[in-house]
Design an enzyme around this catalytic site. Structure first.
Site, short mmCIF file in Angstrom:
data_model
loop_
_atom_site.label_atom_id
_atom_site.label_comp_id
_atom_site.label_asym_id
_atom_site.label_seq_id
_atom_site.Cartn_x
_atom_site.Cartn_y
_atom_site.Cartn_z
N ASP A 192 66.05 -50.59 -56.72
CA ASP A 192 67.47 -50.90 -56.82
C ASP A 192 67.70 -51.79 -58.03
O ASP A 192 66.75 -52.33 -58.59
CB ASP A 192 67.90 -51.61 -55.52
CG ASP A 192 69.41 -51.61 -55.35
OD1 ASP A 192 70.07 -50.83 -56.06
OD2 ASP A 192 69.91 -52.38 -54.53
N HIS A 229 66.97 -47.29 -65.57
CA HIS A 229 66.12 -46.34 -64.85
C HIS A 229 64.75 -46.24 -65.54
O HIS A 229 63.73 -46.15 -64.87
CB HIS A 229 66.78 -44.96 -64.80
CG HIS A 229 67.95 -44.90 -63.85
ND1 HIS A 229 67.92 -45.49 -62.60
CD2 HIS A 229 69.19 -44.34 -63.97
CE1 HIS A 229 69.08 -45.28 -62.00
NE2 HIS A 229 69.87 -44.59 -62.81
N LEU A 287 44.57 -47.59 -52.16
CA LEU A 287 46.00 -47.72 -51.82
C LEU A 287 46.63 -46.36 -51.46
O LEU A 287 46.40 -45.37 -52.15
CB LEU A 287 46.73 -48.32 -53.03
CG LEU A 287 48.24 -48.49 -52.90
CD1 LEU A 287 48.58 -49.64 -51.96
CD2 LEU A 287 48.88 -48.75 -54.26
C1 FPP Z 1 68.78 -47.52 -57.88
O1 FPP Z 1 69.42 -48.30 -58.84
C2 FPP Z 1 67.72 -46.68 -58.45
C3 FPP Z 1 67.64 -45.34 -58.31
C4 FPP Z 1 68.62 -44.57 -57.53
C5 FPP Z 1 66.60 -44.52 -58.93
C6 FPP Z 1 65.16 -44.99 -58.96
C7 FPP Z 1 64.33 -43.85 -59.42
C8 FPP Z 1 63.74 -43.73 -60.63
C9 FPP Z 1 63.74 -44.79 -61.67
C10 FPP Z 1 63.08 -42.42 -60.94
C11 FPP Z 1 61.65 -42.53 -61.20
C12 FPP Z 1 60.91 -42.74 -59.93
C13 FPP Z 1 59.59 -42.89 -59.88
C14 FPP Z 1 58.96 -43.11 -58.56
C15 FPP Z 1 58.77 -42.89 -61.10
P1 FPP Z 1 71.02 -48.29 -58.95
O2 FPP Z 1 71.40 -47.30 -59.98
O3 FPP Z 1 71.62 -48.09 -57.58
O4 FPP Z 1 71.25 -49.74 -59.44
P2 FPP Z 1 72.48 -50.76 -59.11
O5 FPP Z 1 72.35 -51.06 -57.64
O6 FPP Z 1 72.18 -51.92 -59.99
O7 FPP Z 1 73.72 -50.02 -59.47
#
Ligand code: FPP
Length: 192
Positions: free
Chosen positions: A25, A42, A136
């Site tokens: 997050d 991201h 792990l």
């Molecule tokens: C949430 O942040 C994050 C996500 C929905 C995506 C996480 C996934 C990746 C980075 C893809 C790669 C994954 C792996 C396992 C390599 P948000 O956009 O909700 O952030 P905010 O809460 O600050 O708006």
């Protein structure tokens, strides 16, 4: 000296959690603060996984679950979803060797059928390649929803009842736990 090296050097065995789960997050807030584009958040999120997985392995944590993409996340703009899938594919491709080096076995939970076929292929390849690793246990939650997992478990249990193999009156918490996709993993004892 890093934390894992310090613990090893002084033979310290801290009371560590067995199963750490991380909700990925803040990938939006992080770049906003730095006046960077959203995709930078991201990218940084995906990069930080390498460090976290390495450290969890060194510390001797048994299981690490990363909630990377929820069923809700499919509602995000198509371009953002494409980028996330691309990052995931890159991670699976580039990190398999590192996972093997660290004796990490990969698995996934969530609705696999929702994922694009190229991601499913990469995921299966990385899971197969690391299946013999005994360090792990790394679980990626992809297109995951706790409720959907529960529905799946209930369907499996109902199937057993229908076939006459299970008497609902004897159903236990253990049987429900074993029917979930997280079966075989210890209980999450630290959620970040
Ligand atoms: C949430 O942040 C994050 C996500 C929905 C995506 C996480 C996934 C990746 C980075 C893809 C790669 C994954 C792996 C396992 C390599 P948000 O956009 O909700 O952030 P905010 O809460 O600050 O708006």
């Amino acid at each position: 000296m890093d934390l894992a090296a310090l613990l090893k050097r002084y033979r310290l065995k801290p009371n560590l959690p067995k199963h750490v789960a991380i909700i990925m997050d803040g990938n939006g807030r992080w770049p906003k603060k730095r006046r960077l584009p959203r995709i930078a958040g991201h990218r940084a999120g995906a990069l930080s996984i390498r460090e976290i997985v390495g450290l969890a392995g060194e510390l001797g944590i048994e299981a690490l679950t990363l909630y990377a993409f929820s069923t809700e996340n499919w509602k995000r703009p198509a371009q953002e979803i494409r980028l996330l899938m691309q990052l995931l594919k890159q991670y699976l491709r580039s990190e398999t060797r590192e996972l093997l080096r660290n004796n990490v076995s990969l698995r996934s939970i969530g609705r696999r059928e929702d994922l694009p076929s190229n991601i499913r292929e990469e995921l299966d390849r990385a899971i197969r390649a690391t299946s013999h690793c005994r360090g792990l246990k790394l679980t990626l939650a992809l297109s995951y929803s706790g409720r959907a997992d529960l529905v799946g478990a209930l369907k499996r249990i109902a199937g057993e009842v229908r076939k006459g193999r299970l008497d609902p009156a004897t159903l236990t918490e253990g049987a429900v736990t074993r029917a979930l996709s997280t079966a075989g993993l210890p209980e999450v004892d630290l959620l970040i």
